[in-house]
Design an enzyme around this catalytic site. Structure first.
Site, mmCIF file in Angstrom:
data_model
loop_
_atom_site.group_PDB
_atom_site.id
_atom_site.type_symbol
_atom_site.label_atom_id
_atom_site.label_comp_id
_atom_site.label_asym_id
_atom_site.label_seq_id
_atom_site.Cartn_x
_atom_site.Cartn_y
_atom_site.Cartn_z
ATOM 1 N N SER A 124 2.285 6.784 -6.482
ATOM 2 C CA SER A 124 1.934 6.491 -5.707
ATOM 3 C C SER A 124 1.699 7.798 -5.028
ATOM 4 O O SER A 124 1.365 9.131 -6.007
ATOM 5 C CB SER A 124 2.648 5.778 -4.464
ATOM 6 O OG SER A 124 1.730 5.394 -3.459
ATOM 7 N N ASP A 244 -6.988 -2.110 -4.613
ATOM 8 C CA ASP A 244 -5.815 -1.375 -3.430
ATOM 9 C C ASP A 244 -6.456 -1.531 -2.018
ATOM 10 O O ASP A 244 -7.113 -0.878 -2.042
ATOM 11 C CB ASP A 244 -5.312 -0.151 -3.876
ATOM 12 C CG ASP A 244 -4.502 0.823 -3.553
ATOM 13 O OD1 ASP A 244 -3.877 0.625 -2.403
ATOM 14 O OD2 ASP A 244 -3.771 1.788 -3.594
ATOM 15 N N HIS A 297 -2.334 -2.130 -5.094
ATOM 16 C CA HIS A 297 -0.995 -1.476 -4.758
ATOM 17 C C HIS A 297 -0.171 -1.490 -5.853
ATOM 18 O O HIS A 297 0.729 -2.110 -5.842
ATOM 19 C CB HIS A 297 -0.668 -0.205 -3.565
ATOM 20 C CG HIS A 297 -0.995 1.043 -4.012
ATOM 21 N ND1 HIS A 297 -1.366 2.135 -4.049
ATOM 22 C CD2 HIS A 297 0.937 1.487 -3.288
ATOM 23 C CE1 HIS A 297 -0.491 3.454 -4.056
ATOM 24 N NE2 HIS A 297 0.774 2.394 -3.400
#
Ligand code: NAG
Ligand code: NAG
Length: 333
Positions: A124, A244, A297
């Protein structure tokens, strides 16, 4: 493997990091050369928002890296030694200072600083921060950079906070109302990669962004060192998570720009065409890969990690298969 799956799933305890681990047999998607028998390069990992470097899930990732490339030294990047403070630093801090600290930690590390190169894995926001490390210092130099669900082209919406996450809720009000103030740019991490391409917002971004506008070389004056350092990568592999909804827009993970509903892929952007960051150069030599993986995610499938550790990391002298390069044509989402 059951225990590993349980440990990996602890990544899910971190705020905003969701993880569903599905153990599966080791995949052979990236066959390795037979003569890759020397010591693997060290691996540096930069964790995401709301996580900390002592999380069990990260230890499990490190263990898996060593299982696949035995003898891998894994260094978990951290801004603070205390786990709680390290988590806080994912929300609060000035990224210029955070990256400087990581540069000096790595350059003074007794083993990393003597390695010919290291491999890097960014989860991330850790993905774009590793890119900042490469562009600004790159000592030790990175060979393969793999990012997962990162925000290379920024975010145009701030993530919503989990119930009871006081730290997240505390910064959100300030973040939304005052993104471009120097207080916010100096203190709130996600604001430093906020980027909205609509013309008014974009002008304010160029003027005030403390991190992303600089590392993306978007300002009039280009930093040639950033481009030169990026061009030294042997692999730059960008994964996005197909479903996501945490990263808005998710295509940021491929350096695409999203204007309303219109998606401009990296290869159609000036950043690529004028090669501000060496991405075009990397692409021409087959080093740039656009990949996607199922789920939301940070849905870190064990098979995904195995493919990455097998395909892009390992001994210094290894040759990379061209499988990835052929497969690097941008895919439909
Ligand atoms: C962030 O830190 C750097 C280095 O200390 C400083 O030059 C810069 O002004 C800071 N950014 C903001 C927005 O205050
Ligand atoms: C998208 O880009 C066009 C042309 O640059 C601009 O006129 C338009 O306002 C943008 N749309 C949105 C929703 O930002």
């Amino acid at each position: 493997m059951a225990r590993l799956a349980a440990l990996l799933s602890l990544l899910a305890t971190a705020t905003l990091v969701r993880s569903l681990i599905v153990p599966a047999p080791r995949s052979n998607a990236f066959p390795r050369d037979d003569d890759d028998n020397d010591t693997p390069l060290p691996l540096i990992i930069w964790h995401g928002l709301g996580d900390n470097y002592q999380a069990d899930g990260l230890a499990a990732v490190a263990k898996l890296a060593d299982d696949i490339n035995p003898g891998t030294l894994v260094y978990l990047i951290h801004i603070e030694d205390d786990a709680g403070a390290d988590r806080t630093a994912t929300f609060l801090g000035n990224l210029t200072e955070q990256i400087d600290k990581v540069c000096s930690d790595l350059a003074s590390h007794p083993i990393l600083s003597t390695a010919p190169a290291v491999d890097a894995l960014g989860f991330s926001q850790g993905g774009q921060f590793l890119r900042g490390y490469i562009e600004r210092c790159n000592f030790p130099p990175v060979r393969s950079l793999v990012t997962m669900g990162s925000q290379h082209n920024g975010i145009s919406e701030f993530q919503s906070c989990g119930d009871g996450d006081w730290l997240c809720k505390g910064w959100q009000g300030l973040l939304r109302s005052n993104t471009w103030s120097s207080l916010v740019q100096n203190r709130l991490v996600p604001a430093q990669y906020f980027r909205d391409p609509n013309p008014d917002e974009y002008a304010r971004y160029l003027e005030s962004s403390n991190f992303l506008a600089d590392v993306n070389n978007e300002r009039a004056e280009k930093n040639v060192k950033y481009k030169n350092n990026m061009e030294k990568l042997e692999k730059f592999v960008m994964y996005i998570f197909e479903d996501d909804v945490t990263v808005v827009p998710k295509e940021s993970g491929w350096f695409a720009e999203v204007n309303g509903t219109e998606v401009t892929m990296l290869r159609d952007r000036d950043l690529y065409k004028e090669d501000w960051l060496g991405l075009k150069t990397l692409d021409k030599k087959g080093a740039l890969e656009f990949k996607s993986t199922p789920g939301g995610h940070m849905n870190l499938l064990q098979t995904l990690l195995e493919d990455v550790f097998t395909g892009y990391y390992g001994p210094y002298g290894r040759k990379f298969s061209t499988f990835g390069a052929e497969n690097s044509l941008q895919q439909e989402l």
